[in-house]
Design a protein around this motif. Structure first.
Motif, mmCIF file in Angstrom:
data_model
loop_
_atom_site.group_PDB
_atom_site.id
_atom_site.type_symbol
_atom_site.label_atom_id
_atom_site.label_comp_id
_atom_site.label_asym_id
_atom_site.label_seq_id
_atom_site.Cartn_x
_atom_site.Cartn_y
_atom_site.Cartn_z
ATOM 1 N N THR A 124 -0.658 12.646 -10.116
ATOM 2 C CA THR A 124 -1.141 13.947 -10.561
ATOM 3 C C THR A 124 -0.098 15.038 -10.323
ATOM 4 O OG1 THR A 124 -3.440 13.319 -10.098
ATOM 5 C CG2 THR A 124 -2.980 15.670 -10.304
ATOM 6 N N THR A 184 -6.768 2.554 -0.302
ATOM 7 C CA THR A 184 -7.458 3.005 -1.507
ATOM 8 C C THR A 184 -6.420 3.545 -2.486
ATOM 9 O OG1 THR A 184 -7.762 5.322 -0.890
ATOM 10 C CG2 THR A 184 -9.344 3.737 -0.014
ATOM 11 N N PRO A 185 -6.799 3.734 -3.769
ATOM 12 C CA PRO A 185 -5.824 4.259 -4.739
ATOM 13 C C PRO A 185 -5.632 5.770 -4.679
ATOM 14 C CG PRO A 185 -7.871 3.662 -5.844
ATOM 15 C CD PRO A 185 -8.045 3.311 -4.413
ATOM 16 N N GLN A 186 -6.243 6.447 -3.724
ATOM 17 C CA GLN A 186 -6.230 7.915 -3.723
ATOM 18 C C GLN A 186 -4.831 8.498 -3.562
ATOM 19 O OE1 GLN A 186 -8.916 9.581 -4.644
ATOM 20 N NE2 GLN A 186 -9.798 7.524 -4.843
ATOM 21 N N SER A 187 -4.004 7.881 -2.711
ATOM 22 C CA SER A 187 -2.645 8.389 -2.519
ATOM 23 C C SER A 187 -1.819 8.241 -3.791
ATOM 24 C CB SER A 187 -1.954 7.646 -1.363
ATOM 25 O OG SER A 187 -2.577 7.953 -0.137
ATOM 26 N N VAL A 221 -3.045 8.169 -6.907
ATOM 27 C CA VAL A 221 -3.564 9.159 -7.859
ATOM 28 C C VAL A 221 -3.019 10.545 -7.547
ATOM 29 C CG1 VAL A 221 -5.660 10.329 -8.664
ATOM 30 C CG2 VAL A 221 -5.668 7.844 -8.334
ATOM 31 N N LYS A 222 -2.972 10.897 -6.283
ATOM 32 C CA LYS A 222 -2.466 12.208 -5.869
ATOM 33 C C LYS A 222 -1.001 12.365 -6.247
ATOM 34 C CE LYS A 222 -2.056 15.208 -1.792
ATOM 35 N NZ LYS A 222 -2.311 15.310 -0.328
ATOM 36 N N ARG A 270 0.849 -1.200 0.000
ATOM 37 C CA ARG A 270 0.000 0.000 0.000
ATOM 38 C C ARG A 270 0.882 1.246 0.000
ATOM 39 N NH1 ARG A 270 -4.238 -1.140 4.823
ATOM 40 N NH2 ARG A 270 -2.275 -1.170 5.977
ATOM 41 N N ASP A 293 -2.200 3.788 2.485
ATOM 42 C CA ASP A 293 -3.587 4.007 2.075
ATOM 43 C C ASP A 293 -4.107 2.781 1.324
ATOM 44 O OD1 ASP A 293 -6.018 4.914 1.198
ATOM 45 O OD2 ASP A 293 -5.257 6.748 0.271
#
Length: 309
Positions: free
Chosen positions: A205, A196-199, A201-202, A190, A194
């Motif tokens: 980006t 979730t994939p949010q970290s 993606v952040k 992870r 996290d």
């Protein structure tokens, strides 16, 4: 037409019946000498030029293990690959797969693994790279006289099933899963802790740069990056598994010859790959995979999309 249809159906049924009978005969003949259920599975080190070589079979205690004896040169083994992949996909973090190859040619072995995408996160590959039955030792420990041969081993290291028929393994895993005996045993790597994939993606980006080679022609694409997450959370063996060009702006390419367009697409694909490697090289802060409380090195795949808004 009807008699012909009936003849065709009858012939098909006879073929399927004979095929099943052959498979069952093979299981009866070659499985009879395999280790019996309840036997402790012999331990052995995973031997590979791939990043799995630091493990031994006993490292996967607390998980069910599918031990698959095969070879890239074996037609029956290749025929079973889709079924083993389906097992990997279906049971994911509930099962470890160890494929012990009888290959002697390292390049042929690794090329087969790549060709058939046999690289799910909890799928490990090992080979002695020695001649089967003459120089190998692991297959002798498991009485392997036919490939493919498959063993299902429980979390205590005991044999549950030994067979040369992959459908028997599928049926047994379904039975165990329905009974609630297959439990989540692996925590996947992870990023920044996290789940979730949010970290991810952040991070992408903030750090991903669109290659000029693709931007000037409006070329979009996807890359699949593979890498190892080490027990300290650092990455190595960062590679591009696949590059897919998804589109390009015709208004930028309409005056180009076919050769010029192919060259532009090729340069864009390389640029996407290079950028994927660059940005992954900066991506520290991973939490490693775990089996129970034990940290594990594990292969991981991350898709990156280059799109124009």
């Amino acid at each position: 037409m009807i008699p012909h249809y009936r003849t065709l159906v009858t012939s098909l049924l006879l073929f399927l019946s004979s095929t099943f009978a052959f498979a069952q005969d093979a299981d009866d003949q070659y499985a009879k000498d395999l280790l019996k259920p309840g036997t402790e599975a012999p331990d052995f080190p995973l031997q590979s030029k791939r990043p799995d070589s630091s493990y031994k079979l006993s490292d996967f205690r607390t998980a069910y293990v599918l031990l698959d004896f095969w070879a890239s040169w074996c037609p029956d083994c290749r025929k079973d690959i889709p079924a083993v992949k389906e097992i990997a996909k279906t049971y994911g973090d509930k099962l470890v797969i160890v494929s012990q190859s009888m290959d002697t040619d390292s390049a042929a072995w690794n090329n087969c693994i790549r060709k058939y995408n046999m690289d799910y996160a909890s799928w490990f590959h090992s080979s002695e790279l020695k001649k089967w039955k003459k120089e190998t030792t692991v297959d002798r420990l498991y009485h392997v006289n036919w490939i493919p041969t498959l063993y299902l081993i429980d979390p205590e290291g005991k044999v549950v099933l030994a067979t040369v028929m992959v459908d028997k393994v599928q049926a047994k895993l379904k039975e165990l899963d329905n009974a609630g005996q297959l439990r989540h045993c692996i925590t996947m790597p992870r990023y920044k802790g996290d789940p979730t994939p949010q970290s991810v993606v952040k991070f992408l980006t903030a750090n991903l740069q669109y290659p000029e080679e693709a931007l000037q022609y409006g070329i979009t694409g996807k890359v699949r990056m593979t890498f190892i997450v080490n027990t300290d959370g650092k990455l190595d063996s960062i590679k591009t598994k696949k590059v897919e060009i998804t589109s390009y702006k015709k208004r930028f390419t309409k005056k180009m010859t076919e050769a010029e367009l192919d060259n532009a697409i090729s340069l864009a694909a390389k640029a996407f790959s290079d950028e994927g490697k660059r940005v992954m090289g900066k991506m520290d802060g991973w939490e490693p995979a775990r089996m129970g409380n034990k940290k594990m090195r594990m292969r991981f795949t991350l898709p990156i999309t280059f799109s124009l808004k």
